[in-house]
Design a protein around this motif. Sequence first.
Motif, mmCIF file in Angstrom:
data_model
loop_
_atom_site.group_PDB
_atom_site.id
_atom_site.type_symbol
_atom_site.label_atom_id
_atom_site.label_comp_id
_atom_site.label_asym_id
_atom_site.label_seq_id
_atom_site.Cartn_x
_atom_site.Cartn_y
_atom_site.Cartn_z
ATOM 1 N N ARG A 15 16.805 19.491 -6.216
ATOM 2 C CA ARG A 15 17.894 18.816 -5.532
ATOM 3 C C ARG A 15 18.533 17.802 -6.482
ATOM 4 O O ARG A 15 17.819 16.999 -7.102
ATOM 5 N N SER A 49 24.036 18.181 3.933
ATOM 6 C CA SER A 49 24.436 19.494 3.424
ATOM 7 C C SER A 49 25.127 20.340 4.481
ATOM 8 O O SER A 49 26.103 21.045 4.192
ATOM 9 N N LEU A 76 25.481 20.953 -3.237
ATOM 10 C CA LEU A 76 24.669 20.496 -2.107
ATOM 11 C C LEU A 76 24.854 21.391 -0.896
ATOM 12 O O LEU A 76 23.937 21.552 -0.078
#
Length: 279
Positions: free
Chosen positions: A2, A214, A251
């Motif tokens: 991430r 997200s 994302l």
Amino acid sequence: MRPLIDVSTLERMLKRGGPAPVLLDVRWHLGGPPGVESYRKGHLPGAVFVDLDRDVAGTPGSGGRHPLPEPAAFEAAMRRAGVFADRPVVVYDGADSTAAARLWWTLRYFGHENVRVLDGGYHAWTTAGNAVAVGDSYEEVEPGDFQARPGNLPVLDAAGAAALAKAGVLLDARASERYRGEVEPIDPVAGHIPGAVNAPTLGNVGVDGRFLPSELLRERFAGLGATDAVDVGAYCGSGVTAAHEILALHLAGIPAALYVGSWSAWVADPTNPVATGEA
């Protein structure tokens, strides 16, 4: 991995001992005071200032106002800042990650595999009550060993951007009034690339500068026609806020290419067509 890190996670990383992540402060104020002035007044302890104009972009010209830096120049700048190939890097700016996203993207493009953006930036760090340092930290920096190997993220040139606007989805990350051609405070021509869809960067973050969840980003981009089922790209004025758009798309689970030269490079060629108004 991430690409975002929150303040509490970074705090734990810095306190656990062992090699800490390299912290890079890339605060940048378009039309305002130099970011280094903000850095000297207060920054995350151990962070090194990186100048977006000098270190993260090449010489302005036909390639735009913030073209890609030459690999050797970027490598030297990152080594001065203490970047190692095998150590994680955390980048941050004032709050909304606009400049930090460009540094994140550039490091990834040149081959660093472990780079994250501090979500909410310096504002989030200080709001949480964390200590800051003042002055410069360059004297304490151990030179890094980072090697710049270009080509690790997709890019567009003018021809590619024009084709994508017809065959896929090309997002224009600038403010809506600039996209429509009503105002143009920086570049000599107002308007947008024909076929591009407006998606202002500030729509990717909340009022605190943190990225939206997200699922909300996926909904936003799906409403603009951008999904993982089509080819997607982004541009802005000079390739800075468009990198923020690329991060937001990432994302949301949507791969996307960056037109680094963006509008400033597009209008440098008088043969490129210009559209105004709504799409």
